[in-house]
Design a protein around this motif. Structure first.
Motif, short mmCIF file in Angstrom:
data_model
loop_
_atom_site.label_atom_id
_atom_site.label_comp_id
_atom_site.label_asym_id
_atom_site.label_seq_id
_atom_site.Cartn_x
_atom_site.Cartn_y
_atom_site.Cartn_z
N ASP A 154 -7.29 -44.89 -27.88
CA ASP A 154 -8.37 -45.19 -26.93
C ASP A 154 -7.86 -45.93 -25.69
OD1 ASP A 154 -10.13 -43.96 -28.52
OD2 ASP A 154 -10.94 -45.80 -29.44
N LEU A 155 -6.75 -46.62 -25.85
CA LEU A 155 -6.21 -47.39 -24.72
C LEU A 155 -5.61 -46.49 -23.64
CD1 LEU A 155 -4.49 -50.37 -26.56
CD2 LEU A 155 -6.47 -50.49 -25.06
N TYR A 156 -5.42 -45.21 -23.95
CA TYR A 156 -4.82 -44.30 -22.98
C TYR A 156 -5.86 -43.52 -22.19
CZ TYR A 156 -0.61 -45.35 -25.63
OH TYR A 156 0.42 -46.00 -26.25
N THR A 157 -7.14 -43.83 -22.41
CA THR A 157 -8.18 -43.13 -21.65
C THR A 157 -8.26 -43.72 -20.25
OG1 THR A 157 -9.83 -44.62 -22.54
CG2 THR A 157 -9.57 -42.50 -23.65
N SER A 158 -8.80 -42.92 -19.31
CA SER A 158 -8.93 -43.39 -17.92
C SER A 158 -10.22 -42.84 -17.33
CB SER A 158 -7.74 -42.90 -17.10
OG SER A 158 -7.98 -43.10 -15.74
N ASN A 159 -10.84 -43.64 -16.47
CA ASN A 159 -12.06 -43.17 -15.80
C ASN A 159 -11.73 -42.41 -14.52
OD1 ASN A 159 -13.77 -44.35 -17.68
ND2 ASN A 159 -13.62 -46.34 -16.66
N SER A 160 -10.47 -42.47 -14.09
CA SER A 160 -10.09 -41.83 -12.84
C SER A 160 -9.85 -40.34 -13.08
CB SER A 160 -8.82 -42.48 -12.30
OG SER A 160 -8.24 -41.63 -11.33
N SER A 161 -10.58 -39.50 -12.32
CA SER A 161 -10.42 -38.06 -12.51
C SER A 161 -9.02 -37.61 -12.08
CB SER A 161 -11.48 -37.31 -11.72
OG SER A 161 -11.36 -37.63 -10.36
N GLU A 162 -8.41 -38.36 -11.11
CA GLU A 162 -7.10 -37.94 -10.62
C GLU A 162 -5.98 -38.30 -11.60
OE1 GLU A 162 -7.90 -40.30 -7.49
OE2 GLU A 162 -8.51 -38.75 -6.11
N LYS A 163 -6.23 -39.34 -12.39
CA LYS A 163 -5.14 -39.81 -13.26
C LYS A 163 -5.31 -39.37 -14.71
CE LYS A 163 -4.39 -43.71 -10.31
NZ LYS A 163 -4.82 -45.06 -10.05
N SER A 164 -6.42 -38.71 -15.02
CA SER A 164 -6.63 -38.28 -16.40
C SER A 164 -6.72 -36.76 -16.47
CB SER A 164 -7.89 -38.92 -16.96
OG SER A 164 -8.99 -38.56 -16.18
N GLY A 165 -6.47 -36.25 -17.65
CA GLY A 165 -6.52 -34.81 -17.87
C GLY A 165 -7.90 -34.37 -18.31
N GLU A 166 -7.98 -33.15 -18.81
CA GLU A 166 -9.29 -32.60 -19.15
C GLU A 166 -9.95 -33.32 -20.31
OE1 GLU A 166 -9.15 -28.62 -20.79
OE2 GLU A 166 -6.97 -28.78 -21.03
N HIS A 167 -9.15 -33.98 -21.16
CA HIS A 167 -9.75 -34.70 -22.29
C HIS A 167 -10.02 -36.17 -21.96
CE1 HIS A 167 -7.40 -31.33 -24.08
NE2 HIS A 167 -8.56 -31.15 -24.68
N GLY A 168 -9.76 -36.57 -20.74
CA GLY A 168 -10.02 -37.95 -20.32
C GLY A 168 -8.89 -38.91 -20.62
#
Lengths: 253, 846
Positions: A33-47
């Motif tokens: 869970d610590l690898y999730t991101s709210n940034s669309s530019e920095k995260s992939g399709e799974h968040g």
């Protein structure tokens, strides 16, 4: 003690810098869970975060070798699982990955960093407390003596010039004696900064140096003018330097 | 209070110096002896000095601008200008020490702006914007650069007393220049020591400089006939010297065979023809109004793309393929121009292997052949995996670490630069902090992170130093620099206040004739800020895009000045025609518009909601404040070490403006960037010149006024040179890489993608501040600088510092100052002069 504190400061900078690096080079074995991101530019399709640099061992790829996980790979739990799988040597396949987003939770060495900056602060304050005292170091010149020497030399030169037989000889005398002065009393006074700050504070030091610099510049100009063969300009500046050195002496107290 | 005091007191009641008249005082003093001559007639600012300074500055500016775009960094001009001015004035049988100082002041003021321009402006071309003298953007950038030059000079003037008189920063190059100017009067022995330094410096640096003068390598008939590199040939020598790979040689032999046979492979010619036609059609389609004709052209473009894909380049450049088409089909490149012949492909710009005039690699000094038990060369000695030990001495550096058997990740590589060695020597012990910081960053921290397995596996030991510098060192170092500089300013506040009081008191009474008063500084400063506000206002009122986002094909049809732009988050998007604008407004869906907005990198800035003029004024005001602070940082860095982190501060400026105005405002960001870069380079230059002036007894007010008079020339020369180079070369190509601008491009794209490591900047900033708490407030600046700069230069600089300490300990400070400093000054000139000559040669050869 001051030197020891200086060394500790360098060690703190080293630990601080290494700890700072871990803010963006994060371990692969944290809670997914610590690898999730709210940034669309920095995260992939799974968040999950995308990696900013390729990771993993070099493997054959299109006839060449390339890291197993290319730049932009999404850190899904599956990818993380493969990366953090423990190898025969007891180490994970990939210890850390480079990410483009900071997170307090992912920062593995944050307490090291905090410890480093706290120690850095304490050592800095300690150094400040230990510095100065106004004592003149062994082998260093006393500022008052240097200024008195400079004043005496310039005044003596001023007084002797009329007694010298020719302009050429006067010019040579000025170049030689002011050149000597620049290398002795003036250089020695300029090196007493720490003593002056300790004795007079930063503001007092500034006022002393303001006066001293005015005098030194006149000496420098007098030397240059003499080297260029302009006796009148040179003598003018020698005469102007004398009261300026006197003022420096007065400000020194 | 009398103007001519008789009490020998040269100070008024407010503590400011009063100039006194030497003649009157002499009579009053009544000294015995012969009547002495009085002053006057000491030539300082003369028309000859100013004109000569401008001429030298213009030549240096143009040549260094060009060379800076090619090699990625610039050389300082003061030492060269001092030597040239000194020589020319002596030939004319004129020139006092202070007059020559004015020549170098003027020349370096005109020259120095080149770094500010080339670090920033070319990024626009790399990002797809055009640069044309008919375009308003070009002149707005020039205006901003002139405004920056004025502000940088003016803002730093009041700090002269603090940095030079009170803090007595060393300014190594300025000290060296003063040594040069004073050398004829200092006695023949010191003059000879200086000359010895020049000769040694030139001898050591000449091979480095000459290695950048390149020609196409000759290929023998046998090599063409056999299709492979022959023994003892130039190609073989280049491979041996590690200058080209075997693949490069094979490509060159193939090209040579085409020249001999007047025939090239059909697939490459076909590829070149398709690329050439595509270029023409893209140009044509941008001018077409008829939709059906446009559709036909677009269909043809698709066909050409298929042809290009079907005929791969096989390692040859697109430029080479196009040239082959032009030669093979005897096509004229432009109307009225003769078709090129086969000899025209013998060109390094097209990929033909290049042969440097000479360089240290000609010595072919390699690391020891250290093998493992199986007889294989150890990886540490063969990082490029070509089964030969790597070069121990390249054209520009010596790999001391690996010569001593230290693994490559420890990066103990020393640049061959007498200038850095000399600057380090003149700096002495204070510069040791930079060396220690560099060792900490590059010899301890980087190898630790590498050996712990924290960094990507693709990073080799040889690449570690530069990779870690980009990912870690730059953000951390810039943060430390900023934090350290902030602390330095806080610690120096009493000195700054005392300096201001002294200047203000002098201004009020009019007695301190040596120092420029506050009134002219304020007037000129306000003028500079007004110019910056104007440039920012006009630039932010212009579209952020060069090409119409609606008219197809994308990125080809230019925005029209006559069509009203559309505002998105305070940023203007322009269109090629009213029809395109209508399509955007009324036909396109929100998703289509958002896709373009994302493509342009448009995100709202902190000031996006403000009215345009207010926003522009705030941006310019923040920019002006930042220029002052950055000027202080640069002057401190240059004063303490001779290094100036211009590109790092340009980066911070661009980020700052994009955060304020919106991430699409690339033009406005670069505008402020060029203003800042020009300002800080001029600030550092002004302070260096004033230091030289101090040491030779020049009057500050004369230097300050003269520099202000000419400072506007430099940006115009630099901008026109960049324009000329952009028109005749491809910026960003192998030939003219514009490396600093390319780095700035990455940062701009990083900001638009939200990909900057802001936390690292913050952590660096915190450490920079805390480092200043101890006994030395400037420590954060020095450590930040050492983390930020490439270690190879720090290493050589550090050797200079250590040598200074050694001679001071063994022979005394006086020996160091009297004999060591002239030699070091000679080393600085010894590198700078050949570098300038080679730059001029490169410029002349085009």
């Amino acid at each position: 003690m001051k030197t020891l504190l200086g060394w500790i400061i360098w060690v703190c900078v080293g630990f601080g810098a290494i700890s700072a690096v871990t803010a963006y080079f994060v371990p692969t074995n944290l809670d997914p869970d610590l690898y999730t991101s709210n940034s669309s530019e920095k995260s992939g399709e799974h968040g999950y975060l995308l990696i900013s640099s390729a990771a993993g061992p070099m493997v054959p790829h299109d006839g060449k070798t390339a890291p197993q996980w290319p730049e932009g790979t999404e850190l899904t739990p599956q990818v993380l699982g493969a990366m953090s799988a423990v190898q025969e040597d007891g180490e994970p396949l990939v210890k850390r990955v480079h990410v483009g987003e900071f997170s307090w939770g992912r920062w593995s060495h944050k307490y090291w960093f905090i410890g480093s900056v706290v120690l850095l602060t304490l050592c800095g304050l300690g150094q400040r407390a230990l510095s100065g005292g106004g004592a003149v170091k062994k082998g260093s010149a006393d500022p008052s003596e240097s200024i008195a020497g400079a004043l005496a030399d310039v005044a003596a030169l001023r007084d002797e010039l009329p007694t010298i037989h020719s302009d050429r000889a006067r010019l040579e005398e000025i170049v030689a004696r002011l050149g000597e002065l620049q290398q002795t009393h003036l250089a020695a006074f300029a090196e007493t900064r720490d003593v002056l700050i300790s004795r007079h504070g930063m503001g007092g030091f500034a006022r002393i140096m303001d006066a001293f610099a005015g005098a030194e510049r006149k000496v420098n100009r007098a030397w240059s003018a003499a080297a260029d063969g302009l006796l009148g300009e040179s003598i003018d500046n020698i005469e102007m330097a004398v009261p300026m050195f006197e003022e420096t002496k007065r400000r020194l107290g | 209070m009398s103007d001519h005091p008789t009490d020998g007191q040269p100070f008024d009641q407010e503590g400011s110096f009063r100039e006194t008249d030497g003649e009157i005082r002499r009579e009053e003093a009544g000294h015995a002896g012969a009547a002495l001559p009085t002053g006057g007639g000491y030539r300082e600012v003369t028309i000859l000095a100013v004109v000569l300074g401008v001429l030298i500055g213009v030549v240096m500016n143009a040549s260094i601008t060009y060379a800076g775009l090619k090699i990625g960094f610039t050389i300082g001009g003061s030492a060269i200008a001092a030597v040239l001015g000194f020589g020319i004035l002596k030939i004319l049988r004129r020139g006092t020490i202070v007059e020559t100082n004015i020549v170098q002041t003027v020349a370096s003021a005109v020259n120095t702006s080149n770094a500010g321009v080339i670090f920033t402006v070319p990024v626009l071309i790399l990002l797809g914007f055009s640069l044309d003298w008919k375009d308003a953007n070009f002149w707005l950038l020039t205006l901003a650069s002139v405004a920056g030059a004025i502000m940088g000079t003016v803002f730093i003037i009041p700090l002269r007393k603090q940095m030079i008189d009170i803090d007595r920063l060393r300014f190594p190059t300025a000290t060296g220049v003063a040594t040069i100017l004073k050398s004829p009067g200092a006695g023949i022995q010191k003059f000879l020591v200086l000359i010895a330094g020049v000769v040694i410096g030139a001898a050591v640096y000449l091979p480095v400089a000459l290695s950048s003068v390149v020609d196409p390598v000759a290929v023998t008939d046998a090599e063409i006939a056999n299709g492979e590199v022959g023994p003892g040939t130039s190609l073989a020598a280049l491979i041996e010297q590690g200058r080209i790979t075997k693949d490069d040689a094979a490509h060159t032999i193939a090209m040579a065979s085409w020249v001999r046979d007047h025939k090239a492979p059909e697939d490459l010619v076909t590829r070149g023809a398709a690329l050439y036609e595509k270029g023409g059609l893209l140009h044509k389609v941008s001018t077409l109004a008829d939709e059906s004709e446009r559709a036909a052209l677009l269909a043809r473009l698709d066909e050409l793309d298929i042809t290009i894909d079907a005929n791969p380049g096989r390692g040859f450049t697109d430029e080479m393929a196009i040239q082959l088409h032009l030669v093979a089909d005897k096509v004229a490149k432009a109307e009225g121009e003769a078709p090129p012949d086969w000899e025209s492909i013998r060109d390094v710009k097209l990929g033909w292997a290049k042969k440097p005039l000479i360089g240290y690699q000609n010595l072919n000094v390699r690391l020891p052949e250290n093998c493992d038990r199986q007889g294989h060369l150890r990886a540490m000695y063969d990082q490029d995996r070509n089964d030969r030990p790597d070069l121990a001495i390249t054209d520009s550096a010596i790999d001391v670490g690996r010569i001593l058997g230290i693994p490559g990740q420890f990066a103990l590589v020393f640049a061959i630069t007498p200038l850095s060695l000399g600057a380090g020597y003149i700096t002495g012990k204070p510069g040791l902090m930079v060396l220690v910081g560099g060792i900490l960053a590059y010899v301890i921290i980087n190898p630790i992170t590498y050996n712990l397995g924290w960094l990507p596996s693709e990073v080799t030991p040889g690449e570690l130093s530069e990779w870690a510098r980009g990912a870690i060192g730059k953000p951390l170092g810039i943060g430390m620099l900023l934090g350290g500089a902030m602390m330095g300013v806080v610690a120096a506040l009493p000195a700054i206040l005392a300096a201001f009081k002294s200047i203000a008191a002098g201004s009020k009474t009019g007695h301190d004739r040596d120092e420029m008063g506050l009134a002219p500084i304020i007037v000129v400063g306000i003028g500079g800020i007004a110019l910056l506000v104007l440039a920012a206002d006009l630039m932010t009122a212009r579209p952020i895009n060069s090409y119409c986002p609606v008219t197809l094909p994308s990125h080809t049809v230019k925005v029209s000045e006559g069509v009203d732009p559309v505002e998105v988050d305070g940023q203007l998007i322009g269109f090629a025609s009213e029809a395109a604008r209508d399509t955007w407004m009324n036909t396109w869906t929100e998703e289509q518009r958002q896709a373009v907005i994302d493509d342009l990198g448009v995100k709202p800035g902190w000031l996006s909601k403000m009215p345009h003029h207010v926003r522009a004024a705030i941006i310019a005001a923040v920019g002006a404040l930042w220029i002052w602070f950055a000027g202080v940082i640069i002057a401190q860095c240059t004063g303490m070490t001779d290094w100036s982190p211009i590109s790092g501060l340009a980066l911070v400026t661009v980020v700052l403006v994009m955060l304020l105005a919106g991430t699409g405002q690339v033009l406005a960001s670069v505008l402020l960037g060029v203003a800042l870069c020009t300002a800080i380079t001029l600030a550092a230059d002004m302070m260096q010149d004033l230091k030289t002036g101090y040491l030779v007894g020049g009057k500050p007010v004369k230097q300050q006024a003269t520099e202000l008079l000419v400072v506007g020339f430099g940006p115009v020369v630099s901008m026109l040179t960049v324009l000329l180079i952009a028109k005749t070369n491809t910026l960003g190509s192998v030939e003219v890489p514009a490396a600093q601008a390319d780095a700035l491009k990455s940062v701009i794209q990083g900001v638009q993608g939200g990909d900057l490591p802001y936390a690292l900047y913050g952590m660096g900033g915190l450490m920079g501040i805390l480092l200043g708490i101890g006994g030395f407030a400037g420590l954060g600046v020095l450590v930040g600088l050492s983390v930020y700069l490439p270690f190879i230069y720090i290493a050589t600089y550090g050797v200079g510092c250590v040598l200074n300490m050694f001679t001071t300990m063994s022979r005394g400070r006086r020996f160091t100052e009297e004999w060591g400093v002239p030699l070091a000054a000679g080393l600085i000139v010894g590198e700078a002069v050949p570098a300038l000559i080679v730059n001029i040669v490169i410029l002349g050869r085009g």
